[in-house]
Design an enzyme around this catalytic site. Structure first.
Site, PDB file in Angstrom:
ATOM      1  N   HIS A  74       8.261  10.004  39.439  1.00  0.00           N
ATOM      2  CA  HIS A  74       9.134   9.524  40.830  1.00  0.00           C
ATOM      3  C   HIS A  74       8.282   8.550  41.903  1.00  0.00           C
ATOM      4  CE1 HIS A  74       3.886   9.731  41.757  1.00  0.00           C
ATOM      5  NE2 HIS A  74       3.743  10.263  40.135  1.00  0.00           N
ATOM      6  N   ASP A  76       7.005   8.754  45.421  1.00  0.00           N
ATOM      7  CA  ASP A  76       6.003   8.524  46.138  1.00  0.00           C
ATOM      8  C   ASP A  76       4.930   8.255  45.089  1.00  0.00           C
ATOM      9  OD1 ASP A  76       6.000  11.618  44.497  1.00  0.00           O
ATOM     10  OD2 ASP A  76       4.066  12.353  45.854  1.00  0.00           O
ATOM     11  N   ASP A 104       1.319   4.601  38.941  1.00  0.00           N
ATOM     12  CA  ASP A 104       1.303   6.152  38.709  1.00  0.00           C
ATOM     13  C   ASP A 104       2.095   6.299  39.878  1.00  0.00           C
ATOM     14  OD1 ASP A 104       1.463   8.668  39.042  1.00  0.00           O
ATOM     15  OD2 ASP A 104      -0.192   9.006  39.389  1.00  0.00           O
ATOM     16  N   GLU A 137       6.036  14.417  45.125  1.00  0.00           N
ATOM     17  CA  GLU A 137       5.285  14.720  43.300  1.00  0.00           C
ATOM     18  C   GLU A 137       3.621  15.142  43.587  1.00  0.00           C
ATOM     19  OE1 GLU A 137       2.892  14.756  39.488  1.00  0.00           O
ATOM     20  OE2 GLU A 137       2.982  13.396  41.196  1.00  0.00           O
ATOM     21  N   GLU A 138       2.754  13.943  43.901  1.00  0.00           N
ATOM     22  CA  GLU A 138       2.120  14.338  44.557  1.00  0.00           C
ATOM     23  C   GLU A 138       1.707  15.606  45.588  1.00  0.00           C
ATOM     24  OE1 GLU A 138       0.083  12.752  43.148  1.00  0.00           O
ATOM     25  OE2 GLU A 138       0.628  10.694  42.158  1.00  0.00           O
ATOM     26  N   ASP A 161       5.618   9.562  33.408  1.00  0.00           N
ATOM     27  CA  ASP A 161       4.684   9.518  33.890  1.00  0.00           C
ATOM     28  C   ASP A 161       2.873  10.408  33.333  1.00  0.00           C
ATOM     29  OD1 ASP A 161       3.089   9.830  36.702  1.00  0.00           O
ATOM     30  OD2 ASP A 161       4.213  12.130  37.168  1.00  0.00           O
ATOM     31  N   HIS A 345      -4.343   7.396  40.816  1.00  0.00           N
ATOM     32  CA  HIS A 345      -5.453   7.754  42.568  1.00  0.00           C
ATOM     33  C   HIS A 345      -6.670   7.482  42.894  1.00  0.00           C
ATOM     34  CE1 HIS A 345      -2.755  11.844  42.072  1.00  0.00           C
ATOM     35  NE2 HIS A 345      -2.401  10.991  41.257  1.00  0.00           N
TER      36      HIS A 345
END
Ligand SMILES: [Zn+2]
Length: 377
Positions: A74, A76, A104, A137-138, A161, A345
């Site tokens: 992904h 984003d 990520d 995706e997030e 991912d 994150h």
């Protein structure tokens, strides 16, 4: 062994700002890179559906062999992913501590590009390759969810991912429901006649205090972080007439997930009835669980690719979802591939370079192993 091409590309892409809904700068670069590799690249119309500026990138390279393989990651990233300044220390990349690193999922993007360069560059016959770089995706797998699955022919896919070292595959993930209960009580003067009211705040508190939640069983969890209550006015001299409970439930098993959703509904209704309050419970399927067995073609290929590189083959089922949930629900056997990142994150996010470089080799080995099983057209 250090792979300068992957390293440089990682630095280039993490230093290109991106966010959910603002993936356009990355998308422009990836389109060019994929076109240079002979792909036909299209952007779908998923972006505006979420108020974003950019759609999913879907790139196809028709092959010389029968069969199709999907590779995905992904574009984003979670906040704060702007102005990232990577710092290398003892073979590990970090941010400067003020942002995330965005390994990520830029590490996944780079692993796929490396795998493609190696295999396409070798000149060997290949199957049809479908590369999907998703948006948002997030934000609950938004891009994958609204993309048109009919543009893909692959029945096997790898999503680059996942946290962990090279050779680790995520072969399952929980499903998730979003749960909401809106309670309507009856206002009354709190001093003169509280018994004439129906207290929505108290109803909400009773529901929550008697609800089975947190770790429900070994594979099922729930969480209700949003609780609200109040009255029509700002005064505290009126009995509360409305309240809201908002949360989620997850399970690796669909039946247990559905059972919990039903339990939540019945529990809310029972407590509301005891108080004489009205209640509206809404339950929304967010994504479905999946579990892929070791006999599945996707796992057999993954294990063979690891053997080829001398990597230990490891499988894991985590508590979070990824785009694989969406593809599996649509009938594609799709597993997660680890690319060496950890603590994603957070501002402590890190990428172990050896695992990152190996994930590029692993992508090439997955493509080659898949190709070995395909017939010539
Ligand atoms: Zn991710």
């Amino acid at each position: 062994m250090r792979n300068q091409r992957m390293y440089d590309e990682f630095l280039e892409l993490v230093q290109t700002d991106s966010a959910s809904g603002k993936e356009d700068a990355i998308a422009v670069k990836l389109t060019r890179k994929l076109e240079e590799l002979g792909f036909t690249v299209t952007m779908d119309d998923a972006g505006p559906k979420f108020g974003g500026v950019c759609g999913n990138l879907i790139a196809v390279r028709e092959g010389e062999l029968e069969g199709a393989l999907m590779l995905s990651s992904h574009m984003d990233r979670v906040p704060n992913g702007f102005g990232i300044k990577p710092v290398e220390k003892d073979g590990v990349l970090y941010s400067d501590g003020t942002t995330i690193l965005a390994a990520d999922d830029i590490s996944g993007v780079c692993a796929i590009l490396e795998g493609l360069r190696c295999t396409i560059g070798s000149g060997r016959p290949l199957p049809r390759l479908e590369v999907v770089f998703t948006i948002q995706e997030e934000l609950c797998l938004g891009g994958a969810k609204v993309m048109d699955p009919s543009v893909l022919k692959a029945h096997v896919g790898y999503i680059f991912d996942s946290p962990g070292g090279a050779g680790r595959f995520i072969n399952g993930a929980p499903g998730r429901y979003i749960l909401k209960a809106e309670i309507t009580g009856k206002p009354a003067h709190a001093g003169n006649a509280p018994e004439k009211g129906i207290d929505a705040a108290k109803t909400m508190a009773d529901i929550i205090s008697t609800l089975k939640q947190g770790r429900v069983d070994e594979i099922t969890t729930s969480n209700f972080p949003h609780l609200e209550s109040g009255v029509g006015s700002a005064n505290i001299n009126v009995v509360s007439d409305h309240a809201l409970i908002e949360g989620e439930a997850r399970s690796r098993d669909l039946q247990r997930l559905l059972d919990y959703v039903e339990y939540f509904r019945a529990h809310c209704q029972k407590v509301a009835d005891e108080h004489g309050a009205k209640i509206k419970v809404t339950t929304e399927e967010n994504f479905l669980p999946f579990l892929i067995t070791e006999e599945d073609e996707s796992m057999v290929i993954a294990k063979a690719a690891c053997d080829k590189l001398g990597l230990p083959f490891e499988t894991a089922v985590l508590g979070g979802a990824f785009d694989g949930n969406i593809h599996n629900a649509r009938g594609m056997a799709c597993i997660g591939v680890a690319t060496g990142y950890a603590k994603n994150h957070t501002t402590e996010e890190q990428l172990t370079l050896e695992d990152f470089f190996r994930s590029g080799q692993l992508c090439a080995a997955l493509i080659e192993t898949f190709a070995d099983r395909c017939k010539a057209q």
